[in-house]
Write a protein that holds these residues in place. Structure first.
Motif, PDB file in Angstrom:
ATOM      1  N   ARG A 415       0.914  -1.287  -0.166  1.00 60.07           N
ATOM      2  CA  ARG A 415      -0.093  -0.071   0.002  1.00 60.07           C
ATOM      3  C   ARG A 415       0.822   1.215  -0.009  1.00 60.07           C
ATOM      4  N   VAL A 416       0.576   2.246  -0.631  1.00 58.61           N
ATOM      5  CA  VAL A 416       1.185   3.526  -0.751  1.00 58.61           C
ATOM      6  C   VAL A 416       0.431   4.581  -0.582  1.00 58.61           C
ATOM      7  N   SER A 417       0.712   5.403   0.420  1.00 60.14           N
ATOM      8  CA  SER A 417      -0.040   6.376   0.795  1.00 60.14           C
ATOM      9  C   SER A 417       0.590   7.647   0.885  1.00 60.14           C
ATOM     10  N   VAL A 418      -0.331   8.860   0.393  1.00 55.45           N
ATOM     11  CA  VAL A 418       0.694  10.223   0.451  1.00 55.45           C
ATOM     12  C   VAL A 418      -0.328  11.138   1.306  1.00 55.45           C
ATOM     13  N   GLU A 419       0.237  12.059   1.856  1.00 57.45           N
ATOM     14  CA  GLU A 419      -0.379  13.205   2.693  1.00 57.45           C
ATOM     15  C   GLU A 419      -0.635  14.427   1.519  1.00 57.45           C
ATOM     16  N   THR A 420      -1.936  14.943   1.427  1.00 56.50           N
ATOM     17  CA  THR A 420      -2.113  15.912   0.336  1.00 56.50           C
ATOM     18  C   THR A 420      -2.866  17.158   1.278  1.00 56.50           C
ATOM     19  N   GLY A 423      -6.251  15.582   2.235  1.00 58.32           N
ATOM     20  CA  GLY A 423      -6.098  14.380   3.322  1.00 58.32           C
ATOM     21  C   GLY A 423      -5.221  13.173   2.614  1.00 58.32           C
ATOM     22  N   THR A 424      -5.285  12.050   3.345  1.00 56.62           N
ATOM     23  CA  THR A 424      -4.428  10.794   2.780  1.00 56.62           C
ATOM     24  C   THR A 424      -5.095  10.221   1.585  1.00 56.62           C
ATOM     25  N   ARG A 425      -4.318  10.008   0.715  1.00 56.80           N
ATOM     26  CA  ARG A 425      -4.767   9.118  -0.647  1.00 56.80           C
ATOM     27  C   ARG A 425      -3.858   7.921  -0.694  1.00 56.80           C
ATOM     28  N   SER A 426      -4.395   6.875  -0.941  1.00 55.91           N
ATOM     29  CA  SER A 426      -3.667   5.311  -0.885  1.00 55.91           C
ATOM     30  C   SER A 426      -4.064   4.672  -2.169  1.00 55.91           C
ATOM     31  N   VAL A 427      -3.158   3.949  -2.426  1.00 55.04           N
ATOM     32  CA  VAL A 427      -3.532   2.674  -3.324  1.00 55.04           C
ATOM     33  C   VAL A 427      -2.893   1.712  -2.790  1.00 55.04           C
ATOM     34  N   ALA A 428      -3.363   0.427  -3.357  1.00 55.16           N
ATOM     35  CA  ALA A 428      -2.716  -0.598  -3.004  1.00 55.16           C
ATOM     36  C   ALA A 428      -2.867  -1.793  -4.002  1.00 55.16           C
TER      37      ALA A 428
END
Length: 527
Positions: A415-420, A423-428
């Motif tokens: 899972r890769v998450s970024v803080e924008t 809010g938090t956006r993630s893909v897995a």
């Protein structure tokens, strides 16, 4: 055991050949050959060291039956067919940081040349004139320099400009406040930069987001009398619009080292009295040429003799034992990083890479490197697994690695998450059959999709008839759809659609898709 054999096919510092020999390679220096001559010769070599003159084409690679590594002494690799090299198992290396100081100094030289009209005054004086009254320059002391891009080279330019007592402001969506303070510059938005700056210097790669970043509209709305410098990439400026602004006086002067089309034997800018240019000389200093030549020789020799991999554009830094097991995981990680990098916007400050199941038992560094390489590729055209962590750190991106012991719905998951700012956006994603990368979740919505080639990402209202509308739109533009991949939060709520397309959708297709009923967002993706 036979020594690896290397061909140096472009002129470079003679010490490069010495390094190859000292480190256990046989080396031939044969420059200036035609493509046919190189094609006939290349089959006997394990390594090929080049600069920009040699074109390593599909045909050359097919003839290179023993080739293991191509080393480009410099940054750009437009002269190498990287995709075919990858298919042939040939590692492609470059030297991404060897030219930074040289390019930054060239930008500073262009600023000074613009300020005092040095090329024009020189030409007329050598022509037998004494045109002292025609060349009233401006001081750079106290002037505001606006940097579009504040990465490695931009940061060096900032330091040099501050030494000239210039005030430096910068537009860079990925520059953190902490990094801006460290550089001693003020972070602003692009419109503010263009209305405040006396000089503008561009230091950004050419991407879909930065192409013509200095558009006609932005140039017209900039501060009257602004001076513009571009030593980064051609295509960042609308050259026809710049010529009109030079003629009208909206832009007091411009200095370009790069053009949208090179070699630039013609340009709408040529002939403007307040325009100066150089033929892509940003990296052309003795020191830079020596540095990149020695660096590429060291990297190639290390790979050929010891198996070490540095600054490879198409291969991770891996030991021979780890490579087979980690390869599919890194392919998945790079695709996930690329996906979140293409979709998440704004000032990204944190990225998290989580591994669970089988992925949690592996060496996490190559997986993290692969995520960062995919993620940073949108912002830098020279990124690879080696320099991606450096670029992330330089931009103040906080990277965290999390390993879960828990067992989830999948045997293995990344899972890769970024803080924008939103809010938090993630893909897995996971691996099917322990080798095939597959997306399984995007921004909290479950979806199964391959990430490959040209794709269209659509966020829409989950209403009847939408699939038919988007399909009809693609058909009207003669774009063939490979696969439909659908997901939604709730029935009738927000839904996502990933289309695999046989060709890249153009701006007109994107615009029409955005106008369809129920569409919230449309984004073209490329993997």
């Amino acid at each position: 055991m036979n020594k690896p054999k290397v061909l140096i096919s472009d002129k470079m510092d003679e010490n490069a050949a010495r390094i190859f020999e000292e480190r256990g390679c046989d080396v031939d220096v044969i420059t200036g050959e035609s493509p046919e001559e190189l094609k006939a010769r290349i089959g006997e070599y394990d390594g090929l060291a080049i600069r920009s003159s040699t074109k390593v084409t599909h045909e050359i690679l097919d003839a290179a039956t023993n080739l293991k590594v191509i080393g480009r002494a410099g940054i750009g690799v437009d002269n190498v067919d990287i995709s075919h090299a990858s298919a042939k198992g040939v590692v492609v290396m470059n030297t991404p940081f060897g030219n930074s100081i040289t390019t930054a100094e060239h930008a500073i030289a262009m600023i000074m040349a613009l300020a005092r009209q040095i090329p024009q005054a020189n030409a007329r004086t050598q022509n037998g004139e004494w045109p002292k009254k025609d060349f009233m320059g401006v001081e750079v002391t106290g002037k505001t320099l606006g940097l579009i891009g504040a990465g490695n080279i931009g940061g060096i330019v900032a330091a040099r400009a501050q030494g000239l007592r210039m005030k430096v402001i910068a537009y860079d969506p990925f520059l953190t406040e902490e990094r801006a303070v460290e550089l001693g510059i003020e972070k602003v938005d692009l419109d503010t930069l263009l209305t405040r700056a006396d000089f503008v210097s561009l230091h950004t790669p050419l991407t879909d987001e930065t192409r013509n970043i200095l558009s006609r509209e932005r140039i017209e709305n900039a501060k009257s009398g602004i001076r513009i410098v571009n030593c980064a990439r051609g295509g960042l400026i609308d050259e026809a619009a710049l010529r009109d602004a030079l003629d009208s006086g909206q832009v007091a002067g411009a200095a370009l080292d790069v053009f949208a089309s090179e070699p630039a034997t013609t340009s709408p800018l040529f002939g403007a009295p307040n325009f100066i240019c150089t033929p892509h000389l940003g990296a052309s200093t003795t020191e830079a040429q020596v540095n990149v030549a020695l660096q590429v020789a060291e990297q190639m020799a290390d790979y050929l003799v010891n198996g070490g991999v540095s600054n490879a554009l198409n291969m991770p830094s891996l030991s021979a034992e780890e490579a087979p097991k980690l390869k599919p995981y890194m392919a998945l990680a790079e695709k996930l990083g690329s996906l979140v990098g293409q979709l998440a916007h704004g000032n990204l400050t944190k990225i998290s890479i989580e591994r669970e199941g089988a992925a949690a038992e592996l060496n996490g560094k190559p997986i993290t490197g692969a995520v960062l390489a995919g993620f940073m590729r949108r912002y830098s055209d020279t990124v690879n697994m080696v320099n991606a962590p450096f670029l992330a750190k330089e931009r103040g991106l906080e990277v965290s690695e999390i390993r879960h012991q828990r067992e989830g719905a999948f045997n293995t998951l990344i899972r890769v998450s970024v803080e924008t700012e939103q809010g938090t956006r993630s893909v897995a994603g996971t691996l099917f059959g322990n080798h095939a990368p597959r997306l399984v979740e995007i921004f909290g919505i479950g979806i199964e999709a391959d990430l490959d080639g040209q794709m269209l990402y659509v966020v829409n209202d989950d209403k009847p008839g939408f699939i038919g509308r988007i399909g009809s739109l693609m058909g009207a533009h003669d774009i063939n759809i490979g696969t439909f991949n659908l997901g939604r939060r709730d029935a009738g709520g927000e839904a996502v659609l990933l289309l695999s397309l046989d060709e890249e959708p153009g701006a007109a297709v994107i615009a029409e898709a955005e106008g369809l009923e129920g569409v919230q967002m449309v984004k073209a993706l490329s993997f």
